[in-house]
Design a protein around this motif. Structure first.
Motif, PDB file in Angstrom:
ATOM      1  N   LEU A  44      19.306   4.808  11.214  1.00 53.00           N
ATOM      2  CA  LEU A  44      17.921   4.410  10.967  1.00 53.00           C
ATOM      3  C   LEU A  44      17.386   3.720  12.217  1.00 53.00           C
ATOM      4  O   LEU A  44      18.138   3.015  12.905  1.00 53.00           O
ATOM      5  CB  LEU A  44      17.819   3.449   9.780  1.00 53.00           C
ATOM      6  CG  LEU A  44      17.638   4.019   8.372  1.00 53.00           C
ATOM      7  CD1 LEU A  44      17.470   2.881   7.377  1.00 53.00           C
ATOM      8  CD2 LEU A  44      16.465   4.973   8.289  1.00 53.00           C
ATOM      9  N   THR A  57       7.994   1.709   2.736  1.00 60.17           N
ATOM     10  CA  THR A  57       9.030   1.005   3.477  1.00 60.17           C
ATOM     11  C   THR A  57       8.607  -0.435   3.774  1.00 60.17           C
ATOM     12  O   THR A  57       7.415  -0.763   3.773  1.00 60.17           O
ATOM     13  CB  THR A  57       9.353   1.724   4.799  1.00 60.17           C
ATOM     14  OG1 THR A  57       8.178   1.780   5.618  1.00 60.17           O
ATOM     15  CG2 THR A  57       9.842   3.146   4.529  1.00 60.17           C
ATOM     16  N   LEU A  95      17.783   2.864   0.153  1.00 63.37           N
ATOM     17  CA  LEU A  95      18.984   2.424   0.874  1.00 63.37           C
ATOM     18  C   LEU A  95      20.136   2.172  -0.088  1.00 63.37           C
ATOM     19  O   LEU A  95      21.283   2.547   0.176  1.00 63.37           O
ATOM     20  CB  LEU A  95      18.677   1.167   1.680  1.00 63.37           C
ATOM     21  CG  LEU A  95      17.842   1.369   2.951  1.00 63.37           C
ATOM     22  CD1 LEU A  95      17.439   0.030   3.537  1.00 63.37           C
ATOM     23  CD2 LEU A  95      18.619   2.182   3.970  1.00 63.37           C
ATOM     24  N   GLY A  98      12.784   0.182   5.973  1.00 61.90           N
ATOM     25  CA  GLY A  98      13.320   1.099   4.983  1.00 61.90           C
ATOM     26  C   GLY A  98      12.852   0.764   3.587  1.00 61.90           C
ATOM     27  O   GLY A  98      12.071  -0.162   3.359  1.00 61.90           O
ATOM     28  N   MET A 139      13.064   8.119   5.256  1.00 59.43           N
ATOM     29  CA  MET A 139      12.862   6.817   5.896  1.00 59.43           C
ATOM     30  C   MET A 139      12.841   6.921   7.415  1.00 59.43           C
ATOM     31  O   MET A 139      12.881   5.909   8.110  1.00 59.43           O
ATOM     32  CB  MET A 139      13.962   5.847   5.443  1.00 59.43           C
ATOM     33  CG  MET A 139      13.865   5.444   3.982  1.00 59.43           C
ATOM     34  SD  MET A 139      15.105   4.211   3.481  1.00 59.43           S
ATOM     35  CE  MET A 139      16.594   5.239   3.449  1.00 59.43           C
TER      36      MET A 139
END
Length: 322
Positions: free
Chosen positions: A309, A162, A207, A202, A286
């Motif tokens: 998130l 990430t 994504l 992330g 994530m």
């Protein structure tokens, strides 16, 4: 002396009675265990029958043993039924996968066969035929990609790297890339995203795949609109994808993230039934989540997918020097 012999006789009688009692208990328990072993053998012949072991002779310790054995038999039955259910579902999933792959493959093989025939050279216009072949090949490529991604996500060594990303910008780029999928007569797209950057920790590819799967899902099942809105609440970035649907009903919502799930109304819409499970797995990898809920008593059904998130807060500026 007579009293002494009477005591000896009484002791002998008591000893004989006790010995007879324990001998009876021994042979009775041995018989009970033998009968129990035979009954257990019969039960093993058909574990699905709801039969339990019963002790022919009352005994507290053996009753506890029988209770444990019966509990184990019940657990074996439950596991066996669960295994059969998984096997049926797996066979159905294999049939669905075979059908999904066979459909575009049949189109490709059919057109190639027709093109090789003398009539095919004059009946088809080559550009249109190539377009059809390419769409079918792309469909197969998408299905294989979904199967591969799902396999990787469920592997023991799967991990995501990430970084700090602007999720608002990524969502705008995904919408621009897939907006043609939402170009349908009378269809409305309402997107409310903040103008300023929204930072999260992330993975860019993950994504983009989550957004692509959610947009493709809306393109496939949304009836008249798709409403996308982003908010920041309690240290989380929340993105809601809301749309109405004629195929997805309230009772379908708990199953939407099950692999290969497609209800009867969505069979003709295409897809692998893996898009949403993949998106959910990526969200969780994530540190986020992906959930779905249906608005009650809505017609058509209104379904809202919420992607969450943790927000990435900017580090505090250093204190000024003296």
């Amino acid at each position: 002396m007579d009293g002494f012999f009477r005591i000896q006789d009484l002791g002998l009688v008591l000893f004989t009675v006790v010995a007879a009692y324990f001998s009876f208990r021994y042979f009775a328990l041995k018989h009970a265990l033998r009968e129990t072993a035979l009954e257990l053998t019969r039960i093993q012949g058909d574990l699905l029958q709801n039969r339990i072991l019963r002790l022919p002779l009352p005994d507290k310790e053996l009753e506890r043993l029988m209770k444990s054995v019966n509990g184990m038999l019940e657990q074996i039955r439950r596991e066996h039924l669960a295994y059969e259910k998984r096997e049926r579902e797996f066979r159905q999933q294999i049939e669905n996968i075979s059908h999904d792959l066979r459909t575009p493959l049949t189109v490709i093989l059919g057109y190639l066969k027709w093109l090789r025939s003398p009539a095919g050279n004059t009946s088809f216009r080559l550009p249109e035929t190539l377009d059809i072949l390419e769409r079918s090949a792309r469909s197969m490529e998408h299905l294989v990609s979904q199967f591969y991604a799902f396999s990787c996500l469920n592997g023991p060594d799967f991990a995501l790297e990430t970084e700090r990303l602007d999720i608002s910008r990524l969502l705008r780029e995904s919408l621009a890339e897939h907006c043609r999928l939402l170009e349908k007569p009378g269809f409305r797209l309402d997107c409310r995203l903040p103008e300023h950057p929204v930072a999260v920790q992330g993975n860019r590819d993950a994504l983009e795949r989550v957004f692509a799967n959610l947009i493709q899902n809306a393109a496939r099942y949304a009836h008249s609109y798709l409403d996308i809105r982003m908010s920041d609440s309690c240290g989380q970035v929340l993105i809601c994808f809301e749309n109405d649907s004629l195929e997805i009903r309230e009772h379908d919502v708990p199953n939407l993230f099950d692999r290969f799930y497609r209800n009867d109304g969505s069979r003709g819409k295409g897809g692998s039934g893996l898009g949403l499970p993949i998106a959910k797995s990526l969200a969780e990898a994530m540190g986020g989540s992906l959930t779905a809920r249906a608005l009650p008593e809505s017609e058509p059904s209104v379904v809202c997918f919420t992607f969450a998130l943790p927000a990435e807060t900017a580090p505090a500026p250093p204190c000024p020097g003296p």
